[in-house]
Design a protein around this motif. Structure first.
Motif, PDB file in Angstrom:
ATOM      1  N   PHE A  37      17.506   8.052  17.560  1.00 52.62           N
ATOM      2  CA  PHE A  37      16.451   8.524  18.279  1.00 52.62           C
ATOM      3  C   PHE A  37      15.279   8.780  17.426  1.00 52.62           C
ATOM      4  O   PHE A  37      14.182   8.395  17.701  1.00 52.62           O
ATOM      5  CB  PHE A  37      16.725   9.411  19.657  1.00 52.62           C
ATOM      6  CG  PHE A  37      17.467   8.837  20.399  1.00 52.62           C
ATOM      7  CD1 PHE A  37      18.871   8.316  20.394  1.00 52.62           C
ATOM      8  CD2 PHE A  37      16.898   8.680  21.952  1.00 52.62           C
ATOM      9  CE1 PHE A  37      19.409   7.625  21.415  1.00 52.62           C
ATOM     10  CE2 PHE A  37      17.682   8.139  23.105  1.00 52.62           C
ATOM     11  CZ  PHE A  37      18.955   7.499  22.562  1.00 52.62           C
ATOM     12  N   ASN A  38      15.578   9.799  16.726  1.00 47.44           N
ATOM     13  CA  ASN A  38      14.256  10.186  15.961  1.00 47.44           C
ATOM     14  C   ASN A  38      13.835   9.425  14.802  1.00 47.44           C
ATOM     15  O   ASN A  38      12.542   9.118  14.598  1.00 47.44           O
ATOM     16  CB  ASN A  38      14.645  11.640  15.259  1.00 47.44           C
ATOM     17  CG  ASN A  38      14.476  12.745  16.173  1.00 47.44           C
ATOM     18  OD1 ASN A  38      13.380  13.106  16.886  1.00 47.44           O
ATOM     19  ND2 ASN A  38      15.663  13.565  16.418  1.00 47.44           N
ATOM     20  N   ARG A  67      11.560   6.943  16.452  1.00 48.92           N
ATOM     21  CA  ARG A  67      10.201   7.598  16.667  1.00 48.92           C
ATOM     22  C   ARG A  67       9.293   7.337  15.577  1.00 48.92           C
ATOM     23  O   ARG A  67       7.911   7.530  15.795  1.00 48.92           O
ATOM     24  CB  ARG A  67      10.358   9.025  17.438  1.00 48.92           C
ATOM     25  CG  ARG A  67      10.839   8.987  18.754  1.00 48.92           C
ATOM     26  CD  ARG A  67      10.736  10.388  19.397  1.00 48.92           C
ATOM     27  NE  ARG A  67      11.903  11.240  19.034  1.00 48.92           N
ATOM     28  CZ  ARG A  67      12.951  11.270  19.712  1.00 48.92           C
ATOM     29  NH1 ARG A  67      13.051  10.716  21.120  1.00 48.92           N
ATOM     30  NH2 ARG A  67      14.073  12.153  19.495  1.00 48.92           N
ATOM     31  N   LYS A  75       8.881  14.107  19.213  1.00 49.21           N
ATOM     32  CA  LYS A  75       9.621  13.858  20.444  1.00 49.21           C
ATOM     33  C   LYS A  75       9.053  14.246  21.878  1.00 49.21           C
ATOM     34  O   LYS A  75       9.286  13.725  22.700  1.00 49.21           O
ATOM     35  CB  LYS A  75      11.172  14.587  20.174  1.00 49.21           C
ATOM     36  CG  LYS A  75      11.963  14.650  21.516  1.00 49.21           C
ATOM     37  CD  LYS A  75      13.157  15.426  21.017  1.00 49.21           C
ATOM     38  CE  LYS A  75      13.329  16.822  20.977  1.00 49.21           C
ATOM     39  NZ  LYS A  75      12.693  17.585  22.166  1.00 49.21           N
ATOM     40  N   ARG A  95       7.917   9.579  23.263  1.00 47.59           N
ATOM     41  CA  ARG A  95       8.854   9.062  24.798  1.00 47.59           C
ATOM     42  C   ARG A  95       8.442   7.757  24.802  1.00 47.59           C
ATOM     43  O   ARG A  95       9.627   6.955  25.147  1.00 47.59           O
ATOM     44  CB  ARG A  95       8.126   9.916  25.879  1.00 47.59           C
ATOM     45  CG  ARG A  95       8.453  11.416  25.619  1.00 47.59           C
ATOM     46  CD  ARG A  95       7.671  12.004  26.571  1.00 47.59           C
ATOM     47  NE  ARG A  95       8.166  13.616  26.485  1.00 47.59           N
ATOM     48  CZ  ARG A  95       7.417  14.626  26.429  1.00 47.59           C
ATOM     49  NH1 ARG A  95       6.165  14.401  26.834  1.00 47.59           N
ATOM     50  NH2 ARG A  95       7.754  16.088  26.177  1.00 47.59           N
ATOM     51  N   THR A 119      10.584   5.645  22.313  1.00 52.24           N
ATOM     52  CA  THR A 119      11.997   5.922  22.606  1.00 52.24           C
ATOM     53  C   THR A 119      12.516   4.911  23.806  1.00 52.24           C
ATOM     54  O   THR A 119      13.651   4.397  23.473  1.00 52.24           O
ATOM     55  CB  THR A 119      12.202   7.414  22.947  1.00 52.24           C
ATOM     56  OG1 THR A 119      11.693   8.121  21.992  1.00 52.24           O
ATOM     57  CG2 THR A 119      13.838   7.580  22.930  1.00 52.24           C
ATOM     58  N   LEU A 140      18.863   1.346  20.617  1.00 51.48           N
ATOM     59  CA  LEU A 140      19.519   2.556  20.316  1.00 51.48           C
ATOM     60  C   LEU A 140      20.863   2.802  21.164  1.00 51.48           C
ATOM     61  O   LEU A 140      21.326   3.688  21.174  1.00 51.48           O
ATOM     62  CB  LEU A 140      18.620   3.677  21.064  1.00 51.48           C
ATOM     63  CG  LEU A 140      17.158   3.935  20.648  1.00 51.48           C
ATOM     64  CD1 LEU A 140      16.343   4.847  21.204  1.00 51.48           C
ATOM     65  CD2 LEU A 140      17.165   4.494  19.222  1.00 51.48           C
ATOM     66  N   MET A 180      18.190  10.767  25.295  1.00 50.53           N
ATOM     67  CA  MET A 180      16.773  10.454  26.357  1.00 50.53           C
ATOM     68  C   MET A 180      16.413  11.523  27.238  1.00 50.53           C
ATOM     69  O   MET A 180      15.299  11.866  27.132  1.00 50.53           O
ATOM     70  CB  MET A 180      17.144   9.004  27.156  1.00 50.53           C
ATOM     71  CG  MET A 180      15.902   8.558  27.826  1.00 50.53           C
ATOM     72  SD  MET A 180      14.817   8.017  26.867  1.00 50.53           S
ATOM     73  CE  MET A 180      15.333   6.384  26.256  1.00 50.53           C
ATOM     74  N   THR A 189      14.800  13.769  25.025  1.00 48.37           N
ATOM     75  CA  THR A 189      13.306  13.252  24.829  1.00 48.37           C
ATOM     76  C   THR A 189      12.400  13.505  25.865  1.00 48.37           C
ATOM     77  O   THR A 189      11.107  13.822  25.654  1.00 48.37           O
ATOM     78  CB  THR A 189      13.510  11.516  24.730  1.00 48.37           C
ATOM     79  OG1 THR A 189      14.495  11.404  23.428  1.00 48.37           O
ATOM     80  CG2 THR A 189      12.055  10.972  24.121  1.00 48.37           C
TER      81      THR A 189
END
Ligand SMILES: Cc1cc2nc3c(=O)[nH]c(=O)nc-3n(C[C@H](O)[C@H](O)[C@H](O)COP(=O)(O)OP(=O)(O)OC[C@H]3O[C@@H](n4cnc5c(N)ncnc54)[C@H](O)[C@@H]3O)c2cc1C
Ligand code: SF4
Ligand code: SF4
Length: 1003
Positions: A35-36, A39, A604, A610, A613, A622, A632, A635
């Protein structure tokens, strides 16, 4: 070169070793999760490359340690500031090092000599805010000043709209400290050509000597091949190395090197006195060509900027209510283009003289208001400062409207900042438009006419192969034109992945070899942001695109109406993809967006992070089930659903609405937590809780119950919950007030009804005193009061929210059908009728209720403006300090609060420049969000309230806001209706001193 890959968590074994070492040896954030990484895979370009990891160092030492650890691991490093580059400068595989969160101090400031030294992550606006008190500013005023960092600006050799006077970043950089890829930390500044006596580290001296030798060797080629326009920001600045450019400044070679040569640790900047006086002349032209042709003459009057606004932008501006009066005053007739000419000499009489000369020059050039179309024109003088600001804001907003196209095709930045010598500007723009037309597209031109650098983004859909081909063809043809005119294909935004490939045709093979030699000498192992400037990939390599050929969004079930956008999930996909990463949501002051980012400074926790993501999640990048995953939820956890992004994001990304979808998906998959139940179903149990008030309030007085509720329901033990009461607002009559009065419906929301009935009582009293007939329609299905569904939405219970709104529409639609305004007190509740109601129902009844929904201050302000408000008011206090609810601001309803308060005699109304109060419904009560909630409040709201004198009235229309103010300052904040009622009492007392204040009007 880097390749795209899904942001899976399956890092290589080497990456996990690297991640552990980075985490062990640095104290900042180290992210290797999907996730990071996702981003940090994009900037404001159309590219995407998922990095192997991200480090957010706390100190310069940690940044340097990161560099060393990555070098040991053979991993490339890409430095990153605000990530607003338009050409893909900050995307790469390897490790992204984000300096914007912690490395953002002013290290030293020398006011007398107008110099300062700063860390690379400081944001330009932030720097200028700190310089202002010294009468100074850093004038490279990029449009992204609210989030662009000095390190990033140096990386890209950025330029502002006033570069005519102030030059580019390079012209305003005295020196830089930076680490080479091998870890050597060097000071880059002015050097003598003979370095034998130069006091520098051995390796520095050798490097500088090699660079000076290269400059000497290539001086002729550089003179021949480097475009002679001020806005040449492409390639390495080899011209800084030639003998004729003494004293040579080594920092100028680093400026514009896009993180490929060294990692900047500090920058010494040249500062300027702030502009005190200015005047604008808006030059009108009946022909776009003539406007472009005139620019070369207008600059001779030495303005600091000449900015273009064309017919399309004027038309867009005319559609925006707030700009209509500005355009009406500043624009005469129907010009094809206007050039906004800005004079800013220290002495205002100089500006006045130049403005007069501007009129004369236009006449000399043959323009006149009485001339035929091609030579029609003249100057409208803008003297008033407020109007000057309005004109500037209008130009910016025009761009925003353009960017907010909801279709698949979007304005794409790739030929957006070519610069040509001014004498060729008219021909260049005419031929460029023909190129667009040939490829079946169009683009609106705007911005820096004084520099021959016009911004233009042809509309293309980069998900389609044919449009990618068109982009390539347009780029080739446009850059060929630029070369023909001896201009620069990179006049503002740098090279990155878009432009580097074309350097060979602009600079020639010999200079390209020189660039490679520089890169090799600085970074022989190709560890620093490779693939930019030197050895680039093809700009149209779709594997590097944010939307590569295999980009797919599968079937999505959504609960709300997203039909205004294209794509899966009924348009949810299109709404998510609206984010183009321009980074406006990272601004730290002004407006409201984005409170969570302002507090944490985490990617984040910003709207952009957001949206990115979500895009990665819905497109399967993801992994499966990402939309309803814990990551999520995390996030979106600090998103307070303030709806500021809906209003302030240039492309209208509405994260509050998207959060509802995510919560709904999560509830469907994982069920409800106790916290969700307590929050969501509050309107359903409010009646019982009121009747059992003493029992229901026990928790506030029992430390044990507080702890238990924190443990099992996640409600912070540190918060006092609003007190339930038995005497809830429960009118017995369905209508109150003179039967022949103008009709209104009063919507009694759950919060005011259950906790603060005084507000509703006072609203009734004010409305009745003003002669309105107030309807309080009964719910269609029994006694439980009407509800807007807000709490259900915030818990992801969309079907329950719909059921509540169905009841409300049945009750209110008959009134709306005959034009009766539906007025409410609580912004988040009432404005649900203007917003989410239409996402849940699109039938006539719902639309009609929505169209008639007004906050009480909007209604009263409207009535007052129409001369219909008959309300006797008396003085109550000298000053009121007002905090606006985020939703009031998002829906443009906030100005009405001040308008209404100003009806109170003698009341000075001051607005607190605040973002979200931090309470935001249930957010501030959460055990895990309490701290952030208080930090948000402490940004500006609570300090402003604490500084207010005891006699000052504190006004806040939001229930949560009042609670937060009470918790944080022990001051009682009032709803605007309470002030009006007090004022009404005072007027009545004044007219009849023996009268006692009236009892509430109970329905
Ligand atoms: C809507 C919009 C409007 C814009 N308007 C303008 C404008 O008016 N004028 C203009 O010039 N540009 C403009 N830009 C482009 C961009 O905003 C600027 O180039 C900005 O200065 C980049 O700053 P940043 O902090 O976002 O840098 P980033 O995008 O984060 O980085 C820029 C480059 O600098 C490098 N870098 C960052 N930090 C370091 C460091 N510590 N050491 C070494 N290298 C580093 C990065 O690797 C990258 O190559 C605009 C962009 C957008 C989206
Ligand atoms: S959310 Fe909006 S403001 Fe933020 S980066 Fe995306 S488009 Fe820009
Ligand atoms: S709704 Fe508010 S907190 Fe949430 S992303 Fe938008 S601006 Fe940020």
């Amino acid at each position: 070169m880097a390749t795209t890959k899904a942001a899976t968590n399956r890092g290589s074994a080497a990456d996990s070793v690297l991640a552990s070492r980075l985490a062990r040896e640095t104290s900042g954030d180290v992210f290797f999760d999907s996730f990071n990484r996702g981003r940090y895979a994009t900037d404001a370009s159309f590219y995407q490359i998922i990095p192997a990891g991200v480090v957010v160092p706390r100190t310069v030492d940690e940044a340097l340690r990161t560099l060393a650890i990555c070098r040991d691991a053979g991993r490339i490093v890409t430095p990153r500031g605000g990530g607003t580059s338009q050409c893909g400068q900050t995307v790469n595989d390897g490790i992204v090092v984000d300096v914007s969160k912690h490395l953002n101090r002013i290290i030293s400031l020398d006011v007398e000599n107008r110099r300062c030294v700063v860390e690379p992550g400081i944001v330009l606006d932030d720097l200028n805010r700190q310089l202002k008190m010294h009468g100074l500013w850093f004038p490279v005023d990029v449009s992204t000043a609210s989030r662009a960092t000095i390190g990033g600006m140096a990386g890209n050799n950025s330029c502002g709209g006033r570069s005519l006077r102030y030059g580019t970043m390079r012209d305003n950089t005295f020196a830089m400290d930076a680490a080479l890829a091998d870890g050597t930390l060097l000071h880059f500044g002015e050097v003598p050509r003979d370095l034998s006596t130069f006091n520098s580290e051995g390796s520095g001296r050798a490097l500088f000597a090699d660079m000076l030798a290269l400059g000497e060797r290539e001086a002729r080629e550089i003179a021949e091949r480097f475009p002679k326009v001020q806005r040449r920001v492409g390639g390495y600045n080899l011209d800084a190395l030639v003998p004729s450019n003494t004293p040579n400044n080594m920092a100028h070679l680093l400026v514009g090197s896009e993180g490929t040569l060294a990692f900047t640790t500090q920058v010494e900047l040249k500062l300027w006195p702030i502009i005190r006086n200015k005047l604008l002349g808006v030059c009108h032209f009946g022909s776009f060509y003539e406007a472009m042709n005139a620019a070369q003459h207008l600059v001779k009057l030495r303005p600091i900027a000449v900015e273009l606004v064309d017919r399309t932008m004027l038309a867009l501006g005319r559609e925006i209510a707030m700009f209509q009066p500005i355009i009406k005053t500043a624009v005469r007739g129907d010009p094809d283009a206007v050039l906004i000419v800005e004079f800013a000499e220290e002495d205002q009489s100089d500006n006045i003289r130049r403005l007069k000369q501007l009129g004369e020059l236009m006449a000399d050039l043959g323009f006149g208001w009485d001339q035929p179309q091609r030579k029609w024109g003249g100057v409208v003088e803008i003297v008033e400062p407020a109007l000057q600001i309005g004109v500037a804001e209008f130009r910016a907003a025009g761009l925003n409207v353009m960017m907010s196209m909801k279709q698949e095709g979007k304005p794409v930045s790739f030929v957006e900042d070519c610069a040509v010598p001014l004498p060729h500007l008219a021909d260049y723009t005419e031929r460029l438009n023909a190129v667009f037309e040939k490829h079946g597209t169009r683009g609106t031109m705007y911005a820096h006419a004084s520099e021959g650098c016009l911004h233009v983004r042809p509309v293309l859909n980069l998900k389609l192969d044919k449009d990618v081909k068109a982009m390539r063809a347009i780029a080739e043809e446009a850059f060929a034109l630029v070369r023909e005119y001896k201009g620069s294909h990179s006049g503002e935004h740098g090279d990155g992945l878009v432009r580097s490939e074309f350097h060979e045709t602009m600079f020639g093979p010999r200079i390209i070899n020189d660039f490679a030699e520089v890169k090799q000498r600085f970074d022989p192992d190709n560890l620093l942001n490779p693939g930019k400037i030197v050895d680039p990939p093809k700009m149209d390599d779709r594997a590097l695109f944010r939307y590569p050929p295999d980009y797919r969004v599968g079937a999505l079930t959504t609960k709300l109406d997203w039909s205004a956008w294209p794509g899966a999930g009924g348009g949810f996909q299109g709404a998510v993809e609206m984010c183009n990463n321009n980074g406006t949501c990272r601004k730290l002051e002004g407006g409201v967006m984005c409170p969570s980012y302002r507090t944490t400074r985490n990617e984040k926790d910003v709207t952009r992070g957001r949206a990115n993501t979500l895009r990665l999640a819905i497109s399967g990048q993801l992994g499966a089930g990402a939309l309803a995953s814990d990551e999520m939820l995390d996030t979106l956890k600090l998103c307070v659903s303030c709806k500021a992004c809906r209003h302030e994001c240039p492309t209208g990304v509405d994260m509050a609405k998207m959060k509802i979808e995510v919560l709904a998906a999560r509830v469907e998959k994982r069920g409800l937590t106790l916290h969700d139940r307590l929050v969501g179903y509050l309107p359903r149990y409010a009646g019982i809780a009121g009747r059992l008030a003493p029992l229901a309030n026990l928790r506030n007085n029992s430390p044990l119950l507080r702890k238990l509720l924190e443990r099992f329901a996640g409600i912070s033990a540190g918060r006092t919950l609003p007190e339930w009461r038995r005497d809830v607002f429960m009118p017995s009559q369905e209508a109150i007030g003179p039967v022949d009065g103008r009709e209104v419906v009063l919507f009694a929301d759950t919060f005011n009804r259950a906790y603060e009935r005084e507000n509703l009582d006072d609203a009734l009293r004010v409305l009745v005193a003003a002669g309105y007939r107030v309807h309080l329609p009964r719910p269609p299905d029994g006694n439980r009061a009407l509800c807007c569904g807000r709490t259900f939405l915030s818990a992801g219970l969309v079907d329950d929210a719909r059921a509540e709104l169905d009841r409300l529409v049945i009750a209110y639609a008959p009134f709306a059908a005959r034009g009766v305004p539906i007025i409410g007190l609580e912004p988040s509740c009432l404005l649900t009728l203007r917003d989410e109601l239409l996402s849940l129902r699109s039938d006539d009844a719902a639309r009609s209720v929505s169209a008639h929904a007004l906050l009480i201050e909007e209604f009263l302000a409207r009535e007052a403006e129409a001369g219909r408000l008959q309300l006797p008011l008396g003085p109550v206090a000298e000053r009121a300090l007002v905090h606006g609810h985020c939703h009031q601001k998002s829906f443009g309803a906030f100005p009405s609060v001040a308008k209404v308060l100003r009806l109170v005699p003698g009341l000075q109304v001051d607005i607190i420049e605040s973002s979200c109060c931090g309470m935001a419904g249930a957010f501030g009560y959460g055990a895990d969000t309490f701290d952030v909630s208080m930090e948000m409040a402490e940004l500006s709201l609570l300090p402003a309230v604490r500084n207010a004198g005891p006699q000052t009235l504190i006004i806040a229309d939001g229930t949560s806001c009042r609670h937060q103010i009470g918790d944080g300052t022990n001051r009682t904040a009032l709803h605007v209706t309470r002030v009006l009622a007090m004022s009404l009492d005072r007027a009545q007392q004044n007219s009849n001193p023996t009268a006692v204040p009236k009892e509430p009007v109970h329905g």
